[in-house]
Write an enzyme that holds these catalytic residues in place. Structure first.
Site, PDB file in Angstrom:
ATOM      1  N   CYS A   1       0.861  -1.183   0.000  1.00 12.89           N
ATOM      2  CA  CYS A   1       0.000   0.000   0.000  1.00 12.89           C
ATOM      3  C   CYS A   1       0.899   1.235   0.000  1.00 12.89           C
ATOM      4  O   CYS A   1       2.032   1.197   0.483  1.00 12.89           O
ATOM      5  CB  CYS A   1      -0.886  -0.030   1.245  1.00 12.89           C
ATOM      6  SG  CYS A   1      -1.844   1.476   1.550  1.00 12.89           S
ATOM      7  N   HIS A   2       0.381   2.332  -0.529  1.00 12.06           N
ATOM      8  CA  HIS A   2       1.179   3.554  -0.588  1.00 12.06           C
ATOM      9  C   HIS A   2       1.622   4.017   0.803  1.00 12.06           C
ATOM     10  O   HIS A   2       2.678   4.645   0.951  1.00 12.06           O
ATOM     11  CB  HIS A   2       0.394   4.677  -1.277  1.00 12.06           C
ATOM     12  CG  HIS A   2       1.205   5.904  -1.520  1.00 12.06           C
ATOM     13  ND1 HIS A   2       1.206   6.974  -0.644  1.00 12.06           N
ATOM     14  CD2 HIS A   2       2.073   6.226  -2.508  1.00 12.06           C
ATOM     15  CE1 HIS A   2       2.030   7.910  -1.099  1.00 12.06           C
ATOM     16  NE2 HIS A   2       2.565   7.478  -2.221  1.00 12.06           N
TER      17      HIS A   2
ATOM     18  N   GLU B   1      -1.310  -4.908   4.653  1.00 12.80           N
ATOM     19  CA  GLU B   1      -2.410  -5.535   3.916  1.00 12.80           C
ATOM     20  C   GLU B   1      -2.016  -6.992   3.703  1.00 12.80           C
ATOM     21  O   GLU B   1      -1.023  -7.270   3.026  1.00 12.80           O
ATOM     22  CB  GLU B   1      -2.616  -4.867   2.551  1.00 12.80           C
ATOM     23  CG  GLU B   1      -3.206  -3.486   2.617  1.00 12.80           C
ATOM     24  CD  GLU B   1      -3.570  -2.933   1.238  1.00 12.80           C
ATOM     25  OE1 GLU B   1      -4.249  -1.917   1.187  1.00 12.80           O
ATOM     26  OE2 GLU B   1      -3.172  -3.538   0.213  1.00 12.80           O
TER      27      GLU B   1
ATOM     28  N   CYS C   1     -11.728   2.963  17.406  1.00 12.10           N
ATOM     29  CA  CYS C   1     -11.450   2.333  18.695  1.00 12.10           C
ATOM     30  C   CYS C   1     -10.437   3.137  19.513  1.00 12.10           C
ATOM     31  O   CYS C   1      -9.376   3.521  19.016  1.00 12.10           O
ATOM     32  CB  CYS C   1     -10.925   0.925  18.449  1.00 12.10           C
ATOM     33  SG  CYS C   1     -10.421   0.032  19.932  1.00 12.10           S
TER      34      CYS C   1
END
Length: 381
Positions: A49-50, A72, A115
């Site tokens: 992911c970037h 990921e 959360c």
């Protein structure tokens, strides 16, 4: 999982970032057993992911090295720590960069997924339980990344950051749901909530923006207008339901005015996925008065200021923000996986490359060149 590893230190391969911007090095690391409320996972597939690239380059934040990046992924539970009751060895799971403790006010609220205990923390490189790392090389601790560190054959994660999923789901496909794809998809389906036949503008056609477009397609939008400074992205965007394309550089007026003219006053919904403050303002101002809703997904520069005329608010244009597409990881991600299993959600078109773990640096090259949406990394190759 072989029972002989339970409670034992596992030696495995991991891609370690020793310095900012330098190629990752495949090293043998020691992965300690999970402590209270932790699980140890065998990672089978991970993707780039970037956000991994951004923190690997150490641009705009305090560098923390050596570190194991990756957030990921799809894997299988190898062992569980004390107090873990809803996961067991052999479960198929997605580790997630944010969590759901199920106890705080946010987790108990139907309106929030932020959360208190497990919200993303990019600066913390250790586990919550004891403030120590579970990774080491010859006694030297190696820092964690956003509580996941999936560029390792085994990793240790807080149980609240692990979503148990359908074991029939192909992990090499659903691993991409751990971050960007779910973020864009949820921004549209959970927050913008376009009605059937509505018009939607998507600002930024990277992986997150295309996932937002996919959400608009799934919702039945009649027009999906893609906005990007790179006109070459339009052909790819058509696969995700984008029907029209606007490049702000092609016009002599603000893009929000262009979109308003195209749509008879503005789109019903817009989703901004760039982090550029001007795109954020345009995304808000291009929605129709009375009912238009703009959703901001991209993370702006810390010094940016959002400016718009108050009449836009008084004219009933709504501005919303979202974090991880408003999905609660443990409760909601299994349902997103089922959308894929039911062929409602198409993930294959997001995966543009696949490489073996030994060639993980190629994934960074693809991302830096701008020709990759998601590169899946096979950990067993």
């Amino acid at each position: 999982m072989p029972s002989t590893t339970v409670g034992q230190v596992i030696r495995c391969k991991a891609a370690v970032a020793w310095e900012a911007g330098k190629p990752l090095v495949i090293e043998e690391v020691e992965v300690a057993p999970p402590q209270a409320m932790e699980v140890r996972l065998k990672i089978l597939f991970t993707s780039l992911c970037h956000t991994d690239v951004y923190f690997w380059e150490a641009k705009g934040q305090t560098p923390l090295f050596p570190r194991i990046f990756g957030h990921e992924a799809g894997g299988i539970v190898e062992s569980v720590g004390e107090g873990v009751t809803d996961l067991e060895p052999g479960d198929h799971v997605l580790p997630v960069f944010t969590g759901e403790c199920k106890e705080c006010r946010h987790c108990k609220s139907e309106e929030s997924n932020m959360c208190d205990l497990l919200r993303i923390n990019t600066d913390r490189g250790v586990m919550l339980h004891d403030g120590k790392s579970r990774f080491s090389i010859n006694g030297q601790p190696i820092y964690h990344f956003v509580g996941t560190s999936t560029f390792s054959e085994y990793t240790v994660v807080h149980v609240g950051c692990v979503a148990k999923i359908n074991p029939a789901a192909p992990l090499d496909k659903v691993c991409v749901l751990s971050c960007g794809i779910s973020t864009g998809l949820g921004a549209t389906l959970n927050v913008a909530k376009p009605g059937k036949g509505s018009t939607v503008a998507i600002f930024g056609l990277g992986a997150v923006g295309l996932a937002a477009a996919e959400g608009a397609r799934m919702a039945g939008a009649s027009r999906i207008i893609g906005v990007d400074l790179n006109s070459k992205r339009f052909n790819e965007a058509k696969k995700f339901g984008v029907t029209e394309f606007v490049n702000p550089k092609d016009h002599g007026k603000p893009v929000q005015e262009v979109i308003a003219e195209m749509t008879g006053g503005g789109v019903d919904r817009s989703v901004e996925c760039t982090g550029n403050i001007n795109a954020m303002i345009s995304a808000y101002e291009c929605v129709h008065d009375g009912w238009g809703v703009a959703v901001l997904v991209g993370v702006p520069n810390k010094d940016d200021t959002f400016k718009t005329h108050p009449m836009n608010v008084l004219n009933e244009k709504t501005l919303k923000g979202t974090f991880f597409g408003n999905y609660k990881p443990r409760s909601d991600l299994p349902l997103v996986v089922e959308k894929y299993m039911n062929k409602e959600l198409q993930l294959e078109k997001f995966i543009t490359h696949e490489v073996p773990f030994s060639e993980i640096n190629k994934a960074f090259d693809y991302m830096l060149r701008g020709d990759s949406l998601r590169c899946v990394i096979r950990m067993d190759a």
